[in-house]
Design a protein around this motif. Structure first.
Motif, PDB file in Angstrom:
ATOM      1  N   LEU A  69       0.820  -1.209   0.000  1.00  0.00           N
ATOM      2  CA  LEU A  69       0.000   0.000   0.000  1.00  0.00           C
ATOM      3  C   LEU A  69       0.855   1.261   0.000  1.00  0.00           C
ATOM      4  CD1 LEU A  69      -2.386  -1.122   2.873  1.00  0.00           C
ATOM      5  CD2 LEU A  69      -2.988  -1.094   0.434  1.00  0.00           C
ATOM      6  N   SER A  70       0.476   2.221  -0.804  1.00  0.00           N
ATOM      7  CA  SER A  70       1.038   3.560  -0.680  1.00  0.00           C
ATOM      8  C   SER A  70       0.333   4.267   0.474  1.00  0.00           C
ATOM      9  CB  SER A  70       0.839   4.348  -1.971  1.00  0.00           C
ATOM     10  OG  SER A  70      -0.546   4.618  -2.170  1.00  0.00           O
ATOM     11  N   MET A  71       0.866   5.399   0.902  1.00  0.00           N
ATOM     12  CA  MET A  71       0.206   6.154   1.951  1.00  0.00           C
ATOM     13  C   MET A  71      -1.167   6.622   1.491  1.00  0.00           C
ATOM     14  SD  MET A  71       1.772   6.222   4.822  1.00  0.00           S
ATOM     15  CE  MET A  71       0.859   7.591   5.553  1.00  0.00           C
ATOM     16  N   ALA A  72      -1.283   7.015   0.236  1.00  0.00           N
ATOM     17  CA  ALA A  72      -2.573   7.461  -0.281  1.00  0.00           C
ATOM     18  C   ALA A  72      -3.587   6.322  -0.268  1.00  0.00           C
ATOM     19  CB  ALA A  72      -2.408   8.008  -1.702  1.00  0.00           C
ATOM     20  N   GLU A  73      -3.154   5.125  -0.670  1.00  0.00           N
ATOM     21  CA  GLU A  73      -4.061   3.969  -0.656  1.00  0.00           C
ATOM     22  C   GLU A  73      -4.467   3.600   0.761  1.00  0.00           C
ATOM     23  OE1 GLU A  73      -2.434   1.678  -4.665  1.00  0.00           O
ATOM     24  OE2 GLU A  73      -1.398   1.408  -2.750  1.00  0.00           O
ATOM     25  N   LEU A  74      -3.528   3.658   1.691  1.00  0.00           N
ATOM     26  CA  LEU A  74      -3.858   3.357   3.089  1.00  0.00           C
ATOM     27  C   LEU A  74      -4.905   4.320   3.615  1.00  0.00           C
ATOM     28  CD1 LEU A  74      -2.990   1.605   5.606  1.00  0.00           C
ATOM     29  CD2 LEU A  74      -1.524   3.542   6.211  1.00  0.00           C
ATOM     30  N   ARG A  75      -4.730   5.597   3.352  1.00  0.00           N
ATOM     31  CA  ARG A  75      -5.685   6.610   3.826  1.00  0.00           C
ATOM     32  C   ARG A  75      -7.057   6.453   3.188  1.00  0.00           C
ATOM     33  NH1 ARG A  75      -3.515  11.670   5.889  1.00  0.00           N
ATOM     34  NH2 ARG A  75      -1.246  11.638   6.108  1.00  0.00           N
ATOM     35  N   GLN A  76      -7.089   6.103   1.909  1.00  0.00           N
ATOM     36  CA  GLN A  76      -8.355   6.059   1.175  1.00  0.00           C
ATOM     37  C   GLN A  76      -9.125   4.761   1.394  1.00  0.00           C
ATOM     38  OE1 GLN A  76      -7.082   6.748  -2.865  1.00  0.00           O
ATOM     39  NE2 GLN A  76      -6.366   8.833  -2.414  1.00  0.00           N
ATOM     40  N   ARG A  77      -8.407   3.674   1.573  1.00  0.00           N
ATOM     41  CA  ARG A  77      -9.058   2.359   1.608  1.00  0.00           C
ATOM     42  C   ARG A  77      -9.648   2.022   2.973  1.00  0.00           C
ATOM     43  NH1 ARG A  77      -6.244  -3.349  -0.398  1.00  0.00           N
ATOM     44  NH2 ARG A  77      -7.877  -4.753   0.400  1.00  0.00           N
ATOM     45  N   PHE A  78      -9.067   2.566   4.039  1.00  0.00           N
ATOM     46  CA  PHE A  78      -9.462   2.142   5.380  1.00  0.00           C
ATOM     47  C   PHE A  78     -10.047   3.306   6.185  1.00  0.00           C
ATOM     48  CE2 PHE A  78      -6.046  -0.674   3.987  1.00  0.00           C
ATOM     49  CZ  PHE A  78      -6.647  -1.911   4.159  1.00  0.00           C
ATOM     50  N   PRO A  79     -10.945   2.982   7.120  1.00  0.00           N
ATOM     51  CA  PRO A  79     -11.539   4.046   7.949  1.00  0.00           C
ATOM     52  C   PRO A  79     -10.503   4.662   8.871  1.00  0.00           C
ATOM     53  CG  PRO A  79     -12.141   1.886   8.796  1.00  0.00           C
ATOM     54  CD  PRO A  79     -11.458   1.647   7.487  1.00  0.00           C
ATOM     55  N   HIS A  80     -10.711   5.927   9.189  1.00  0.00           N
ATOM     56  CA  HIS A  80      -9.825   6.638  10.099  1.00  0.00           C
ATOM     57  C   HIS A  80     -10.418   6.622  11.507  1.00  0.00           C
ATOM     58  CE1 HIS A  80      -8.000   9.254   6.625  1.00  0.00           C
ATOM     59  NE2 HIS A  80      -7.972   7.957   6.369  1.00  0.00           N
ATOM     60  N   ARG A  81      -9.540   6.606  12.498  1.00  0.00           N
ATOM     61  CA  ARG A  81      -9.975   6.666  13.885  1.00  0.00           C
ATOM     62  C   ARG A  81      -8.998   7.518  14.683  1.00  0.00           C
ATOM     63  NH1 ARG A  81     -10.644   1.842  18.495  1.00  0.00           N
ATOM     64  NH2 ARG A  81     -11.608   3.222  20.036  1.00  0.00           N
ATOM     65  N   PRO A 122      -7.085   1.847  11.953  1.00  0.00           N
ATOM     66  CA  PRO A 122      -6.961   0.728  12.897  1.00  0.00           C
ATOM     67  C   PRO A 122      -6.161  -0.420  12.286  1.00  0.00           C
ATOM     68  CG  PRO A 122      -9.208   1.570  12.882  1.00  0.00           C
ATOM     69  CD  PRO A 122      -8.483   2.240  11.738  1.00  0.00           C
ATOM     70  N   LEU A 123      -5.165  -0.881  13.001  1.00  0.00           N
ATOM     71  CA  LEU A 123      -4.352  -2.008  12.530  1.00  0.00           C
ATOM     72  C   LEU A 123      -5.221  -3.223  12.241  1.00  0.00           C
ATOM     73  CD1 LEU A 123      -1.635  -3.449  12.010  1.00  0.00           C
ATOM     74  CD2 LEU A 123      -1.483  -3.829  14.485  1.00  0.00           C
ATOM     75  N   ALA A 124      -6.238  -3.442  13.062  1.00  0.00           N
ATOM     76  CA  ALA A 124      -7.109  -4.607  12.878  1.00  0.00           C
ATOM     77  C   ALA A 124      -7.771  -4.604  11.509  1.00  0.00           C
ATOM     78  CB  ALA A 124      -8.170  -4.645  13.978  1.00  0.00           C
ATOM     79  N   GLU A 125      -8.138  -3.422  11.001  1.00  0.00           N
ATOM     80  CA  GLU A 125      -8.782  -3.341   9.682  1.00  0.00           C
ATOM     81  C   GLU A 125      -7.819  -3.788   8.583  1.00  0.00           C
ATOM     82  OE1 GLU A 125     -11.875  -2.630   9.010  1.00  0.00           O
ATOM     83  OE2 GLU A 125     -12.564  -1.959  10.989  1.00  0.00           O
ATOM     84  N   VAL A 126      -6.564  -3.398   8.703  1.00  0.00           N
ATOM     85  CA  VAL A 126      -5.570  -3.782   7.698  1.00  0.00           C
ATOM     86  C   VAL A 126      -5.289  -5.280   7.776  1.00  0.00           C
ATOM     87  CG1 VAL A 126      -3.190  -3.422   6.946  1.00  0.00           C
ATOM     88  CG2 VAL A 126      -4.571  -1.469   7.706  1.00  0.00           C
ATOM     89  N   GLY A 170      -9.238  -2.700  18.681  1.00  0.00           N
ATOM     90  CA  GLY A 170      -9.519  -1.539  17.836  1.00  0.00           C
ATOM     91  C   GLY A 170      -8.700  -0.305  18.130  1.00  0.00           C
ATOM     92  N   GLU A 171      -8.032  -0.240  19.306  1.00  0.00           N
ATOM     93  CA  GLU A 171      -7.314   0.978  19.663  1.00  0.00           C
ATOM     94  C   GLU A 171      -5.922   1.074  19.041  1.00  0.00           C
ATOM     95  OE1 GLU A 171      -6.255  -1.934  23.001  1.00  0.00           O
ATOM     96  OE2 GLU A 171      -8.110  -1.310  22.009  1.00  0.00           O
ATOM     97  N   VAL A 172      -5.371  -0.035  18.551  1.00  0.00           N
ATOM     98  CA  VAL A 172      -4.028   0.003  17.963  1.00  0.00           C
ATOM     99  C   VAL A 172      -4.118   0.608  16.556  1.00  0.00           C
ATOM    100  CG1 VAL A 172      -2.018  -1.339  17.268  1.00  0.00           C
ATOM    101  CG2 VAL A 172      -3.299  -1.969  19.321  1.00  0.00           C
ATOM    102  N   LEU A 173      -3.302   1.629  16.317  1.00  0.00           N
ATOM    103  CA  LEU A 173      -3.399   2.390  15.071  1.00  0.00           C
ATOM    104  C   LEU A 173      -2.125   2.326  14.246  1.00  0.00           C
ATOM    105  CD1 LEU A 173      -5.010   5.757  16.305  1.00  0.00           C
ATOM    106  CD2 LEU A 173      -6.185   3.768  15.338  1.00  0.00           C
ATOM    107  N   LEU A 174      -2.298   2.436  12.940  1.00  0.00           N
ATOM    108  CA  LEU A 174      -1.238   2.858  12.035  1.00  0.00           C
ATOM    109  C   LEU A 174      -1.467   4.352  11.859  1.00  0.00           C
ATOM    110  CD1 LEU A 174      -1.475  -0.088   9.490  1.00  0.00           C
ATOM    111  CD2 LEU A 174       0.344   0.300  11.182  1.00  0.00           C
ATOM    112  N   ALA A 175      -0.715   5.146  12.599  1.00  0.00           N
ATOM    113  CA  ALA A 175      -1.029   6.571  12.755  1.00  0.00           C
ATOM    114  C   ALA A 175      -0.200   7.430  11.822  1.00  0.00           C
ATOM    115  CB  ALA A 175      -0.800   7.000  14.204  1.00  0.00           C
TER     116      ALA A 175
END
Length: 364
Positions: A69-81, A122-126, A170-175
């Protein structure tokens, strides 16, 4: 060589290279959400200077569908928290242990800690998108861009891991943001892991890879460091097999104001500080002006519904003329409190100092 944060941050430098620094304690207590400019910096090598446009995250190992994943794909594909959470170095308050017996590592005061609003995916989503099995026997390893210089080891790329059970929470993030602003290079730009409740070492910065695997990360950082050793191991070479891996952080508290060796007017004196229980609630904070013989309960400031946040406390104590040992201890929702002295928790690496915090002042 990496550049330190801007001088306006006012950090106390503990090591120039790698750059490690913490804020003065009154600055730490000035705001419930710690500004990025005054957040402690922990580095294990030179700070990478990365380009977000070309940064990629690869997910592999025991997954059904590897991701790239690129950073743009990561931001666009997954929900933000956004998660309010404390980040704390395992060596926070190492200087207190060093006063008992010498320890290795930077001599942090109680400022190697901060509380921020972290935003990311959320890391779990990825992991779910990659088809990782939610098997709690597995581990999730992170690789990063920074190189580590560890005594007795050849230079190696940073790598660390956490158990799958924590990774799927759910609290662990790729921030990619802190307090609504982009991460600076010192804090992990363009992408870092944030693992609330765990020692800061688990929150890898400059992360490039995630691997689902049967065992913890096979790196010196995971296997030969950040373990709590028994007190009879007093000096290198360390027998790491006798230690246990530091993940969750203990209940702790600290006095931020007044500072050590302050001279104060006799009479009512305002004391302020922080307490944190890493997932459990802080239910009470006691403060003493006489070394812990008599206690007074402090007022608490906390954020409801934010289990990974910290608690601020304050109270006024009457100080008669003379020398005083101010002391603080916290209690959590399980009725647990802190050990009275650093002698009880001493270890050669200076980790997890959670004894009563003591500050000596004079009143005139």
């Amino acid at each position: 060589m990496s550049a330190p944060p801007p001088p306006m941050s006012g950090l106390i430098v503990r090591s120039e290279q790698p750059f490690n620094a913490e804020p003065p304690l009154p600055h730490l207590r000035a705001a419930f959400v710690t500004p990025q400019a005054t957040f402690y910096v922990r580095s294990h090598g030179e700070v990478p200077r990365l380009d977000e446009a070309h940064h990629r995250l690869r997910v592999g190992g025991r997954v059904a569908q590897p991701l790239d994943l690129s950073m743009a794909e990561l931001r666009q594909r997954f929900p933000h928290r956004t998660v309010p959470a404390v980040l704390q170095c395992a060596g926070n308050r190492r200087s207190d242990l060093h006063r008992v017996r010498p320890v290795s590592g930077d001599l942090w005061a109680p400022g190697a800690i901060g509380h921020a609003e972290w935003t990311g995916v959320p890391l779990a989503e990825v992991l779910r998108a990659a088809g990782a099995a939610p098997d709690e026997a597995l581990h999730v390893a992170f690789s990063a861009s920074d190189m580590v210089d560890m005594p007795g080891e050849e230079s190696f790329r940073f790598g660390i891991s956490i158990p799958m059970g924590k990774a799927m929470s759910g609290e662990v993030l790729l921030a990619f943001a802190i307090n609504g602003e982009a991460l600076t290079p010192e804090h992990g730009f363009p992408l870092r892991v944030v693992v609330p409740g765990f020692a800061g070492i688990r929150s890898a910065k400059w992360v490039t890879g995630i691997t689902v695997q049967d065992e913890p990360a096979d790196t010196p950082m995971q296997r030969k460091n950040y373990k709590l050793l028994p007190p009879d191991i007093a000096a290198p070479p360390f027998d790491w097999e006798r230690g246990f891996t530091i993940n969750e952080m203990p209940l702790t508290s600290a006095i931020c104001e007044p500072e050590e060796q302050a001279t104060l007017p006799a009479g009512p004196t305002l004391l302020r500080g922080y307490a944190t229980a890493s997932g459990r609630g802080v239910t009470r904070v006691d403060v003493s002006a006489d070394g812990g013989r008599r206690w007074q309960q402090a007022e608490l400031e906390r954020r409801p519904g934010a289990p990974w946040s910290w608690t601020f406390w304050q109270t006024r104590l009457e100080l008669s003329p003379g020398e005083h040992e101010l002391v603080v201890r916290a209690w959590d929702s399980a009725g647990q409190t802190q050990p009275a002295s650093p002698e009880e928790v001493w270890n050669a690496k200076g980790y997890l100092c959670a004894s009563w915090h003591r500050v000596r002042v004079r009143a005139d």
